[in-house]
Write a protein that holds these residues in place. Structure first.
Motif, short mmCIF file in Angstrom:
data_model
loop_
_atom_site.label_atom_id
_atom_site.label_comp_id
_atom_site.label_asym_id
_atom_site.label_seq_id
_atom_site.Cartn_x
_atom_site.Cartn_y
_atom_site.Cartn_z
N GLY A 193 -21.56 101.03 -37.97
CA GLY A 193 -21.70 102.40 -37.28
C GLY A 193 -21.60 103.70 -38.08
N SER A 194 -21.63 103.40 -39.26
CA SER A 194 -21.65 104.65 -40.20
C SER A 194 -23.25 105.09 -40.42
CB SER A 194 -20.92 104.39 -41.67
OG SER A 194 -21.74 103.34 -42.25
N PRO A 213 -21.48 107.77 -29.81
CA PRO A 213 -22.22 107.10 -28.61
C PRO A 213 -21.22 106.02 -28.20
CG PRO A 213 -23.33 106.24 -30.44
CD PRO A 213 -22.21 107.49 -30.97
N ALA A 214 -20.37 105.40 -28.69
CA ALA A 214 -19.64 104.38 -28.03
C ALA A 214 -18.51 104.72 -27.22
CB ALA A 214 -19.10 103.48 -29.15
N ILE A 215 -18.86 104.83 -25.88
CA ILE A 215 -18.00 105.42 -25.09
C ILE A 215 -16.45 104.93 -24.88
CG2 ILE A 215 -17.56 106.00 -22.61
CD1 ILE A 215 -20.48 106.46 -22.29
N LYS A 216 -16.64 103.53 -24.98
CA LYS A 216 -15.26 102.95 -24.81
C LYS A 216 -14.52 102.71 -25.95
CE LYS A 216 -16.83 100.33 -20.76
NZ LYS A 216 -17.01 99.23 -20.06
N ASP A 217 -14.82 102.97 -27.13
CA ASP A 217 -14.12 102.91 -28.52
C ASP A 217 -13.58 104.09 -29.01
OD1 ASP A 217 -13.50 102.16 -31.00
OD2 ASP A 217 -15.30 101.96 -31.81
N GLU A 218 -12.35 104.16 -28.01
CA GLU A 218 -11.70 105.34 -28.35
C GLU A 218 -11.06 105.51 -29.85
OE1 GLU A 218 -7.42 107.68 -26.83
OE2 GLU A 218 -8.44 106.47 -25.42
N GLY A 219 -10.70 104.39 -30.41
CA GLY A 219 -9.97 104.41 -31.68
C GLY A 219 -11.21 104.80 -32.72
N GLY A 220 -12.61 104.38 -32.25
CA GLY A 220 -13.47 104.75 -33.41
C GLY A 220 -13.90 106.09 -33.22
N LEU A 221 -13.67 106.75 -32.09
CA LEU A 221 -14.08 108.09 -31.68
C LEU A 221 -13.12 109.11 -32.54
CD1 LEU A 221 -15.33 110.51 -30.43
CD2 LEU A 221 -13.96 109.85 -28.29
N THR A 252 -15.92 122.05 -37.07
CA THR A 252 -15.08 122.95 -36.32
C THR A 252 -15.05 122.15 -34.89
OG1 THR A 252 -16.88 124.34 -35.66
CG2 THR A 252 -15.31 124.85 -37.39
N GLY A 253 -16.06 121.39 -34.45
CA GLY A 253 -15.84 121.15 -33.16
C GLY A 253 -17.07 119.70 -33.20
N MET A 254 -16.93 119.30 -31.93
CA MET A 254 -17.81 118.06 -31.58
C MET A 254 -18.45 117.82 -30.35
SD MET A 254 -16.82 114.25 -32.58
CE MET A 254 -17.52 112.62 -31.85
N MET A 255 -19.58 117.35 -30.03
CA MET A 255 -20.17 117.15 -28.86
C MET A 255 -19.58 115.58 -28.21
SD MET A 255 -23.80 118.63 -29.19
CE MET A 255 -24.34 117.46 -30.46
N ALA A 256 -19.55 115.64 -26.87
CA ALA A 256 -19.03 114.50 -26.12
C ALA A 256 -20.13 114.17 -24.92
CB ALA A 256 -17.60 114.77 -25.40
N ILE A 257 -19.92 112.89 -24.64
CA ILE A 257 -21.05 112.36 -23.56
C ILE A 257 -20.35 111.74 -22.39
CG2 ILE A 257 -22.97 112.10 -25.10
CD1 ILE A 257 -22.17 109.19 -25.33
N HIS A 258 -18.81 111.87 -22.56
CA HIS A 258 -18.21 111.65 -21.32
C HIS A 258 -16.73 112.09 -21.33
CE1 HIS A 258 -15.98 108.42 -19.06
NE2 HIS A 258 -17.08 108.12 -18.38
N PRO A 259 -16.32 112.60 -19.97
CA PRO A 259 -15.09 112.89 -20.07
C PRO A 259 -13.68 112.28 -20.84
CG PRO A 259 -16.02 113.20 -17.84
CD PRO A 259 -16.74 112.16 -18.89
N SER A 260 -13.80 111.18 -20.86
CA SER A 260 -12.94 110.50 -21.48
C SER A 260 -12.75 110.69 -23.10
CB SER A 260 -12.95 108.88 -21.45
OG SER A 260 -14.43 108.24 -22.01
N GLN A 261 -13.69 111.15 -23.53
CA GLN A 261 -13.94 111.53 -25.12
C GLN A 261 -13.37 112.87 -25.39
OE1 GLN A 261 -18.30 111.07 -25.70
NE2 GLN A 261 -17.78 109.24 -26.95
N VAL A 262 -13.09 113.70 -24.39
CA VAL A 262 -12.51 115.13 -24.68
C VAL A 262 -11.14 115.05 -25.41
CG1 VAL A 262 -11.90 117.16 -23.47
CG2 VAL A 262 -14.21 116.27 -22.86
#
Length: 283
Positions: free
Chosen positions: A166-167, A196-204, A217-227
């Protein structure tokens, strides 16, 4: 404008707008580009304009279509009157792209004195890499800089931008780093790309922590669970705030000192600058 987390929402899914705004994200990005099919562009423009015209609960950006695709003017014409908080420009190629978008904003959006700031996606074409330094010339028009790891490899025929773990592969590490330095060189927010891995909270969480460590200073997200994980990564901990305050207080108590010792460690001007930055993030 605090931008720890910026959540994408397809512009043709208006039923998701309110949920995205309530997700805890510092900003939402109503997308008129990649997530909307050509057949749905007009419907998406109308839905985004209707949302912007209402009461907003959060900073709201609109991602328009690229300047080379002949849809940008229609996007701007549809939403400009409702005054989005910022415009995200994909496939940007430096300060000339900012000037070109400003021309469209003045033409289609009316009052040149109230043009929305711009968040360019600054690495999506090969030519864009060589224009990153020019954003300093347009710094007063920017809310930040961000980058993408998907369009660029597609543009040059690369198989992927990522290793098996994933790196990023080396070319995209370079693109990320150059965006980081270009943002700070322009004095604007440095926004890391999506995970991009929505279900990988640890990786995120690990990715977001590295992004903050590196100076984003910040980051974009593609699913509410990533916020929530993103917000947590870009919010200083209580221990960080306490140490930063101790450094600031120590220099305030010793205004003539260039170097001090706290808890057995030497600190100087760069430590003071970093401490002030941490306190600003906490505020």
């Amino acid at each position: 404008m605090r931008l720890r987390s910026l959540l994408f929402v397809p512009g043709d899914r208006p039923e998701r707008f309110a949920k995205a705004a309530a997700s805890g994200a510092d900003a939402i990005i109503l997308d008129l580009e990649d997530s909307v099919s050509p057949a749905n562009k007009d419907m998406a423009r109308e839905a985004v304009a209707d949302y912007l015209a209402g009461t907003r609960e959060v900073i709201t950006l609109v991602r328009v279509n690229p300047l080379d695709g002949h849809m940008t003017a229609a996007d701007v014409a549809a939403v400009a009157a409702a005054a989005p908080d910022a415009i995200m420009l994909p496939k940007a190629e430096g300060a000339p792209s900012i000037a070109q978008l400003d021309t469209i904003l003045r033409s289609e959006g009316g009052d040149a004195g109230h043009l929305p700031p711009i968040l360019p996606i600054a690495t999506e074409t090969p030519a864009a890499i060589f224009t990153l330094g020019s954003y300093r010339e347009a710094r007063e028009r920017l809310v930040g800089l961000t980058w993408g790891a998907e369009d660029l490899p597609a543009a040059i025929g690369a198989a992927t931008s990522r290793e098996a773990d994933g790196s990023y592969t080396e070319p995209y590490r370079v693109a990320r780093a150059l965006t980081l330095f270009a943002a700070h060189g322009a004095g604007v927010a440095a926004i890391d790309t999506v995970f991009p891995a929505i279900k990988d909270e640890g990786g995120l969480s690990a990715y977001a922590a590295r992004a903050r460590r590196d100076g984003f200073t910040g980051m974009m997200a593609i699913h509410p669970s990533q916020v929530a994980p993103i917000n947590a990564a870009f919010t200083p901990s209580a221990d960080e705030v306490a140490r930063a305050q101790a450094i600031v207080d120590a220099f305030a108590a010793n205004p003539g000192a260039g170097v001090l010792q706290i808890d057995g460690k030497m600190i100087d001007a760069p430590h003071l600058k970093q401490a002030r930055h941490i306190l600003s993030l906490a505020d």
